[in-house]
Design a protein around this motif. Structure first.
Motif, short mmCIF file in Angstrom:
data_model
loop_
_atom_site.label_atom_id
_atom_site.label_comp_id
_atom_site.label_asym_id
_atom_site.label_seq_id
_atom_site.Cartn_x
_atom_site.Cartn_y
_atom_site.Cartn_z
N THR A 39 23.16 25.00 29.15
CA THR A 39 22.63 23.66 28.99
C THR A 39 22.92 23.17 27.58
OG1 THR A 39 20.84 23.99 30.59
CG2 THR A 39 20.54 22.24 28.97
N VAL A 40 23.49 21.99 27.47
CA VAL A 40 23.77 21.39 26.16
C VAL A 40 22.75 20.29 25.89
CG1 VAL A 40 25.44 20.15 24.76
CG2 VAL A 40 26.23 21.90 26.35
N ASP A 41 21.98 20.45 24.82
CA ASP A 41 21.04 19.42 24.37
C ASP A 41 21.76 18.58 23.33
OD1 ASP A 41 19.05 17.83 23.40
OD2 ASP A 41 17.62 19.45 23.02
N HIS A 42 22.09 17.33 23.71
CA HIS A 42 22.81 16.44 22.80
C HIS A 42 21.90 15.84 21.74
CE1 HIS A 42 25.31 16.53 26.48
NE2 HIS A 42 26.31 16.43 25.63
N GLY A 43 20.58 16.01 21.90
CA GLY A 43 19.65 15.44 20.93
C GLY A 43 19.59 13.92 20.97
N LEU A 44 19.88 13.32 22.12
CA LEU A 44 19.95 11.86 22.23
C LEU A 44 18.75 11.28 22.97
CD1 LEU A 44 23.75 11.49 23.14
CD2 LEU A 44 22.67 11.26 20.89
N MET A 63 24.50 23.37 32.70
CA MET A 63 23.79 22.54 33.66
C MET A 63 22.92 21.54 32.92
SD MET A 63 20.92 25.25 35.06
CE MET A 63 20.03 23.97 35.93
N SER A 64 22.89 20.32 33.43
CA SER A 64 22.12 19.26 32.78
C SER A 64 20.75 19.07 33.41
CB SER A 64 22.89 17.95 32.86
OG SER A 64 23.00 17.53 34.22
N GLY A 65 20.57 19.62 34.62
CA GLY A 65 19.33 19.39 35.35
C GLY A 65 19.42 18.21 36.29
N GLY A 66 20.56 17.48 36.24
CA GLY A 66 20.78 16.38 37.17
C GLY A 66 21.04 16.90 38.57
N GLY A 67 21.09 15.96 39.53
CA GLY A 67 21.27 16.37 40.92
C GLY A 67 22.54 17.16 41.16
N ASP A 68 23.63 16.73 40.53
CA ASP A 68 24.91 17.41 40.76
C ASP A 68 24.85 18.85 40.24
OD1 ASP A 68 25.62 14.92 41.64
OD2 ASP A 68 26.83 14.43 39.89
N SER A 69 24.34 19.02 39.02
CA SER A 69 24.32 20.36 38.44
C SER A 69 23.32 21.27 39.14
CB SER A 69 24.03 20.29 36.93
OG SER A 69 22.69 19.94 36.68
N MET A 70 22.21 20.71 39.63
CA MET A 70 21.25 21.53 40.37
C MET A 70 21.83 21.98 41.70
SD MET A 70 18.64 21.97 38.46
CE MET A 70 17.35 22.48 39.57
N ALA A 71 22.60 21.12 42.35
CA ALA A 71 23.26 21.53 43.58
C ALA A 71 24.30 22.61 43.30
CB ALA A 71 23.92 20.32 44.24
N LEU A 72 25.05 22.45 42.22
CA LEU A 72 26.04 23.47 41.85
C LEU A 72 25.36 24.80 41.56
CD1 LEU A 72 28.92 24.34 41.17
CD2 LEU A 72 28.55 23.46 38.84
N TRP A 124 13.67 18.71 29.34
CA TRP A 124 14.73 18.91 30.33
C TRP A 124 15.35 20.29 30.21
CZ3 TRP A 124 17.50 13.58 29.27
CH2 TRP A 124 16.69 12.55 29.78
N SER A 125 15.53 20.76 28.99
CA SER A 125 16.09 22.10 28.80
C SER A 125 15.17 23.16 29.38
CB SER A 125 16.33 22.37 27.31
OG SER A 125 17.42 21.61 26.82
N ARG A 126 13.86 22.96 29.21
CA ARG A 126 12.91 23.93 29.77
C ARG A 126 13.00 23.94 31.30
NH1 ARG A 126 13.09 24.35 25.19
NH2 ARG A 126 14.58 25.87 25.97
N GLN A 127 13.17 22.77 31.90
CA GLN A 127 13.30 22.70 33.35
C GLN A 127 14.59 23.38 33.81
OE1 GLN A 127 12.43 18.79 35.19
NE2 GLN A 127 11.58 18.17 33.20
N CYS A 128 15.66 23.21 33.05
CA CYS A 128 16.93 23.86 33.39
C CYS A 128 16.78 25.38 33.30
CB CYS A 128 18.04 23.40 32.44
SG CYS A 128 18.56 21.69 32.69
N GLU A 129 16.10 25.83 32.26
CA GLU A 129 15.90 27.27 32.10
C GLU A 129 15.10 27.83 33.27
OE1 GLU A 129 14.17 30.54 28.89
OE2 GLU A 129 13.63 28.42 28.68
N ALA A 130 14.03 27.13 33.63
CA ALA A 130 13.19 27.61 34.72
C ALA A 130 13.98 27.68 36.03
CB ALA A 130 11.98 26.70 34.88
N ALA A 131 14.80 26.66 36.29
CA ALA A 131 15.58 26.64 37.52
C ALA A 131 16.60 27.78 37.55
CB ALA A 131 16.29 25.30 37.66
N ALA A 132 17.24 28.04 36.40
CA ALA A 132 18.24 29.10 36.34
C ALA A 132 17.59 30.47 36.51
CB ALA A 132 19.00 29.03 35.02
N ARG A 133 16.47 30.68 35.81
CA ARG A 133 15.79 31.98 35.90
C ARG A 133 15.27 32.21 37.31
NH1 ARG A 133 17.70 33.97 31.14
NH2 ARG A 133 16.85 32.91 29.30
N ALA A 134 14.85 31.13 37.98
CA ALA A 134 14.27 31.28 39.32
C ALA A 134 15.26 31.82 40.34
CB ALA A 134 13.72 29.93 39.79
N VAL A 135 16.54 31.55 40.13
CA VAL A 135 17.56 32.05 41.07
C VAL A 135 18.26 33.29 40.54
CG1 VAL A 135 17.90 29.78 42.08
CG2 VAL A 135 19.32 30.48 40.13
#
Length: 407
Positions: A29-34, A1-10, A41-52
């Motif tokens: 979550t893949v951090d491209h380092g770009l 998951m990237s944290g974008g709208g599509d991945s958050m909906a998925l 963003w990775s921390r937000q993805c982790e929080a969203a995943a753990r929350a569910v």
């Protein structure tokens, strides 16, 4: 998951499915380092995943980044990292958040010369050999991006917008396909029909091109019948050579036409040799390419499966063995092993795997001292869309292992 709208909906949709069916859900979550904000963003993805209640893993694209072709390189790295992580976790299916908008944008980019594959709901992982036996499922291809964001808004969920996307091809496609603001002209309307067309290497077979492909003994290539469509031919070439770079379209079309003509010939493409005689065609590892860039020898460890030359999985039963090509070693094989080697075409024999014992130089066919599985037949089955559901991933594929009477 990237944290974008599509991945958050998925994430939300997949969580409900996983809980209902008692399935483990792992978010990657893949951090491209770009982007300097990628750590946040990775921390937000982790929080969203753990929350569910989902598990979560972060992968990082390390090393220097290319100065050209960055989106393609990032996509390739992303698929490889996801595949490795999923296989390690024991997963067979990876859910991706592509939408109907992604289909429209990819079509727009292909019309302007991009070489992106077509999105389809169920397809094999493009990463090779990391993604072997791993399927991708895109359950939201019939949904629009804005509809999914509205779904998130209703539930009070947030998402990340990556401004870096605007500078690349997909960002330009998105801008071109978005309608202009009201009163500023009609603009370009997005096609939201969401019609899913197969990837060029996995199109449905037509009656004119039935796709009759059968593995050669020991999995050293395929025999195919004429005529053969370009989609299947491209898949056979990659599976036979163990590579992952598709042939150029012009060269593929020229080879397809030549095969359709019925003439006898020998040619090479994408690391594969094509030998056409009469109604049938043999396709295998190209011996010249094998000599120019021989596959690396692989040290084997008991019970640990290794992939050799992108075409074989080899699991040794005892320590002290190294997997190598039969190239230059055929005459040193035992008489029984040479009899087995002779069941494949002469030009294909050097590409067979042999094992060499520590402190020795007498090779043995890999099947003698290890468990060997040929990857090409299953890879071809996946590429041609013959694997239609998760349970199919566990069924035996003809040609994965040699006939028992050979050994």
């Amino acid at each position: 998951m990237s944290g974008g709208g599509d991945s958050m909906a998925l994430l939300g949709i997949a969580t409900a499915w996983a809980k209902r069916d008692g399935r483990r859900l792992l978010a990657i979550t893949v951090d491209h380092g770009l982007n300097p904000d990628s750590v946040d963003w990775s921390r937000q993805c982790e929080a969203a995943a753990r929350a569910v209640g989902a598990d979560w893993i972060e992968c990082r694209w390390e090393g220097e980044k290319p100065t050209t072709g960055l989106p393609a390189a990032a996509r390739r790295a992303r698929h490889g990292l996801i595949a490795e992580t999923a296989r390690t976790a024991g997963a067979k299916v990876v859910l991706l958040a592509h939408t109907a908008d992604d289909i429209a944008e990819s079509d727009w980019m292909r019309e302007r010369g991009a070489t992106l594959g077509r999105l389809r709901e169920w397809s094999p992982s493009p990463a090779w050999p990391e993604g072997r036996g791993l399927m991708l499922l895109r359950p939201m291809l019939g949904e629009g991006r804005e509809d999914l964001r509205n779904w998130l808004r209703v539930r009070g969920r947030d998402w990340i917008e990556d401004p870096g996307n605007a500078g690349f091809g997909r960002g330009r496609a998105r801008a071109a396909l978005d309608p202009l603001p009201e009163g500023k002209g009609e603009g370009l309307q997005r096609d939201r029909a969401g019609a899913v067309t197969p990837h060029p290497f996995a199109q449905d077979r037509s009656p004119e091109a039935p796709g009759r492909s059968s593995p050669l003994p020991l999995g050293e290539g395929f025999q195919v019948a004429r005529p053969i469509n370009a989609a299947e031919l491209a898949a056979v070439l990659l599976c036979a050579s163990g590579t992952d770079t598709p042939p150029r379209r012009d060269r593929l079309d020229a080879l397809t036409s030549r095969l359709a003509s019925g003439v006898d010939f020998t040619a090479t493409l994408s690391g594969a040799r094509i030998e056409a005689t009469g109604d049938h065609v043999l396709i295998g590892r190209e011996p010249g390419e094998l000599r120019r860039r021989p596959p690396a020898d692989i040290r084997l460890h008991p019970g640990i499966t290794a992939v050799w030359d992108g075409r074989y999985e080899i699991t040794a039963h005892a320590p002290g063995w190294t997997a190598a090509a039969a190239l230059g070693r055929l005459n040193a094989l035992s008489r029984p092993d040479r009899a087995i080697v002779n069941t494949v075409p002469a030009w294909a024999r050097a590409a067979l795997p042999v094992l060499i014992r520590d402190g020795g130089n007498a090779p043995v066919l890999a099947w003698r001292q290890a468990e060997v599985r040929t990857l090409a037949p299953r890879r071809l089955s996946l590429a041609l869309g013959e694997t239609t559901q998760e349970s199919d991933l566990h069924r035996a594929i003809h040609g994965e292992t040699p006939p028992p009477d050979l050994f």
